[in-house]
Structures are given as C-alpha cells and as structure tokens.
Design an enzyme around this catalytic site. Sequence first.
Site, PDB file in Angstrom:
ATOM      1  CB  CYS A 133      32.277  35.965  46.713  1.00 23.28           C
ATOM      2  SG  CYS A 133      34.065  36.631  46.455  1.00 23.28           S
ATOM      3  CB  CYS A 134      30.002  36.190  41.920  1.00 22.69           C
ATOM      4  SG  CYS A 134      31.075  34.880  41.388  1.00 22.69           S
ATOM      5  CB  CYS A 220      37.090  31.193  41.047  1.00 24.09           C
ATOM      6  SG  CYS A 220      36.765  31.679  42.902  1.00 24.09           S
ATOM      7  CB  CYS A 245      30.389  35.677  37.911  1.00 25.83           C
ATOM      8  SG  CYS A 245      30.167  36.606  36.357  1.00 25.83           S
TER       9      CYS A 245
HETATM   10 FE1  SF4 Z   1      34.810  35.909  44.318  1.00 27.12          FE
HETATM   11 FE2  SF4 Z   1      35.611  33.569  43.065  1.00 27.12          FE
HETATM   12 FE3  SF4 Z   1      33.392  35.339  41.964  1.00 27.12          FE
HETATM   13 FE4  SF4 Z   1      35.979  36.146  42.042  1.00 27.12          FE
HETATM   14  S1  SF4 Z   1      35.038  34.358  41.008  1.00 27.12           S
HETATM   15  S2  SF4 Z   1      34.035  37.420  42.660  1.00 27.12           S
HETATM   16  S3  SF4 Z   1      36.683  35.322  43.795  1.00 27.12           S
HETATM   17  S4  SF4 Z   1      33.619  33.897  43.969  1.00 27.12           S
END
Ligand code: SF4
Length: 258
Positions: A133-134, A220, A245
């Site tokens: 996701c990041c 998050c 991230c």
């Molecule tokens: Fe995805 Fe959480 Fe990363 Fe944002 S911080 S990109 S919602 S995993």
Amino acid sequence: MATTAVPSIVKNLSRNNILDFMASGEAESWSPQEILSWAVENFAPRMALSCSFGAREGMVLLDMYQRIDPAARVFSLDTGRIPQQTYDLMDRVRDRYHIPVEVVFPRAEDVEAMVRVEGMNLFYESIEKRQRCCRIRKVEPLSRYLAGLDAWVSGLRRDQNVTRAETPKIEIDASHGGIVKLNPLADWSEERVVEYVREHNIPVNRLHGEGYPSVGCAPCSRAIAPGDDPRSGRWWWENPETRECGIHVDEEDQGSGI
Ligand code: SF4
C-alpha cells in the site's frame, strides 16, 4: 536570494565534486539554514522540500526555506488516506507563505487494482501488504516526482527512530536516480524543533495537539500517551525496525523488492 551566508568554497560545485564534498563531512557542522542556502545556490529550481504537513519538522524547514528562497518549491504526497486536518494545514500554508504546494497523487489504476483485490484496509493484515500500500500510494508517486529534480529536502532526524540513527545531513539518494538528498535537521532534537515552531509561530497540524506527534495516513496513525516514543503512533502494530514507508529507506534494506 540567500539570507544565510554560504561558505564560498562550496558554491556552485560540479556534480562530480559533490561526492568529494560530502565525503569531507564539512556539512555536518552546518546549520539547517546553511545546508538549505548551499542547496539553493547549487540546485534551485530543480530542488524541492518534501513536506507531509503531518510533522513539525517539515513546517520548520518550509519556514526556513522560503526565507532563503521566496521561490521555494514544496511538494506533498496525497495518498488518498490523509486526514482533513492535513488538508487544512496545506491551505493555511498557502495563505501565510503564498507559495503553491505541489500535490502528488498515486496512479489511480494502481490504487483501483490494489483495493479491488485486497480491500481498502489491507495494511493491517501483514507487513508485506502494508508495504505494498505504501509503495503504491507513496513510493511510486515520490519516485515519479523526484525524477524531475536534482535535489530534495527531508525533515528526517536521527533520534526519530532506530532506522534513522545514521542519517547524514547531505547524501546521495541511490534509490532515486542518485540525486542529492538533504536532511538539514538530522542532528536536531524534538525539543529544538518545538522551540523553533513556538518562536516563529509556525502553523502546524492540529492533530499534534490531540496526541499525534506524527500524522500520516489516517488509518495508520494514532495518538500516543505522553512520554511514549514519538514514532510509536505510526504503524503501531509493527516492530520499530519495519516502521518506514519506503520513502526514506534503501529498497534492499526494506526488503520490499520495489
Ligand atoms: Fe497505505 Fe497506511 Fe502506507 Fe498510507 S501509511 S500508504 S494507508 S499503508
């Protein structure tokens, strides 16, 4: 343009000499303003500050940078999951500093494919899914944006996390085409950052006042108790060693396979 004196010996370095200059360690004794002035002299307008609008460090650097260069470039990644308070701060910055914020979005087709297969909240299920996701919402947009720059500025500090303990003030960013990465606040403490914000009455994210020392994506980030590790409110379900991230870690170290 510059209000802080830049040591003349390092003005207008050729790209080949930058490596030698960094190896000398001279910049490690410089103030944040000297680092920024040096960078403006050597890289503007192909440099920009990365500001999440979710940490005081970015706001301190934004304030310093626009004092040095009224044409300072500031960019921010909108992952699609950031809280309203962060958008509010972006607009407060536009009003106060009169500088545009370059907002960078993820590729819609990548986000659509990810959530179609793995759901909206995949990041809670495993480190691999969280990093995916990041990668889609942050790392790819950042890489795409940085491809047009020669240098970028981050608010990393050494005492923020175990993963940041060795952060230099100037480095080559091998993960982003070998451009220069500047970390002017590397040796600053949290207290010094807070003091600068107070002294200069800098606008900050309202969530800091609700127990969020660091505000990222809404799902998050969470508030922490006084005295807790300031980074412990980010990805709190993971070990400290994995709480990055992908923006500020070497891809091989992260093991993300990006
Ligand atoms: Fe995805 Fe959480 Fe990363 Fe944002 S911080 S990109 S919602 S995993």
